[in-house]
Design an enzyme around this catalytic site. Sequence first.
Site, PDB file in Angstrom:
ATOM      1  N   HIS A   1       2.178   1.063 -13.436  1.00 10.99           N
ATOM      2  CA  HIS A   1       2.942  -0.231 -13.592  1.00 10.99           C
ATOM      3  C   HIS A   1       4.461   0.249 -13.386  1.00 10.99           C
ATOM      4  O   HIS A   1       4.935   1.211 -14.261  1.00 10.99           O
ATOM      5  CB  HIS A   1       2.723  -0.702 -15.055  1.00 10.99           C
ATOM      6  CG  HIS A   1       3.286  -1.945 -15.593  1.00 10.99           C
ATOM      7  ND1 HIS A   1       2.847  -3.096 -14.958  1.00 10.99           N
ATOM      8  CD2 HIS A   1       4.449  -2.118 -16.275  1.00 10.99           C
ATOM      9  CE1 HIS A   1       3.672  -4.066 -15.801  1.00 10.99           C
ATOM     10  NE2 HIS A   1       4.651  -3.470 -16.480  1.00 10.99           N
TER      11      HIS A   1
ATOM     12  N   ASN B   1       1.799   2.994  -2.572  1.00  8.82           N
ATOM     13  CA  ASN B   1       1.029   3.922  -3.644  1.00  8.82           C
ATOM     14  C   ASN B   1      -0.254   4.481  -2.882  1.00  8.82           C
ATOM     15  O   ASN B   1      -0.590   5.714  -3.160  1.00  8.82           O
ATOM     16  CB  ASN B   1       0.916   3.334  -4.894  1.00  8.82           C
ATOM     17  CG  ASN B   1       2.174   3.203  -5.679  1.00  8.82           C
ATOM     18  OD1 ASN B   1       3.054   4.015  -5.508  1.00  8.82           O
ATOM     19  ND2 ASN B   1       2.509   1.989  -6.277  1.00  8.82           N
TER      20      ASN B   1
ATOM     21  N   ASN C   1      -4.118   2.856 -13.987  1.00 12.66           N
ATOM     22  CA  ASN C   1      -3.309   1.858 -13.335  1.00 12.66           C
ATOM     23  C   ASN C   1      -1.737   2.708 -13.251  1.00 12.66           C
ATOM     24  O   ASN C   1      -1.502   3.188 -14.196  1.00 12.66           O
ATOM     25  CB  ASN C   1      -3.268   0.551 -14.107  1.00 12.66           C
ATOM     26  CG  ASN C   1      -2.189  -0.483 -13.470  1.00 12.66           C
ATOM     27  OD1 ASN C   1      -2.218  -0.827 -12.442  1.00 12.66           O
ATOM     28  ND2 ASN C   1      -1.543  -0.922 -14.293  1.00 12.66           N
TER      29      ASN C   1
ATOM     30  N   GLY D   1       0.844  -1.137   0.077  1.00  9.79           N
ATOM     31  CA  GLY D   1      -0.076   0.074  -0.193  1.00  9.79           C
ATOM     32  C   GLY D   1       0.941   1.318   0.038  1.00  9.79           C
ATOM     33  O   GLY D   1       0.290   2.251   0.411  1.00  9.79           O
TER      34      GLY D   1
END
Length: 209
Positions: free
Chosen positions: A111, A16, A109, A14
């Site tokens: 990545h 981010n 998202n 967690g």
Amino acid sequence: MAGLRIAVFASGQGTNFQALVDAVQEGKLDGSIELLVCDKPEAPVVGRAVAAGVDTLLFRPKEYPSREAYETEILAELQRRGVELVVLAGYMRIITAVLVEPYYGRMINVHPALLPSFPGVNGIRQALEYGVKVTGVTVHYVDGGMDSGPIIAQQAVEVQAGDDEASLALRIHAAEQGLLPRCVQWIAAGRVRLDGRRVVVSAAGAAAE
């Protein structure tokens, strides 16, 4: 004002998620984290949400007959809360059309590679094994493919001599924690426009009407 209503999907540590929470609390992100969605109720990110006062939707995928079944429940909760943006931040599950279609253009998202290189799992390891000199971080829209959606922003991270997966991951994750909140704020400020596969980010103060 609360600004953009955000839900974060995460499966692990967690970091981010925490970066987004911190950005809101520091006034750097004009929005509110309305919900954490997590497929691993024991994951550390859940404790971060509790500490931040963020509501959680926790589930175990094996308790459902299909991805579509649990995503239908998630979608209902997102809609009930008026969530405007979904942020996948270390969420380790494939997203189906149940969520992608109603949130297309409103789901992003992060990545740990410079897409389209090294999509899927273990992007950091893939880059090391391939021998690239530069890798990095990508924030992109989710389109239902494997890390294939339109790219909002990227940040390069140099691969240093002697790097292993752990040392490179530290710099990759630091880049993620800076780039992701910045991209979410661009969206909150109305500066991001999706035009087919191209994403146009207008300058500050010049957001499209």
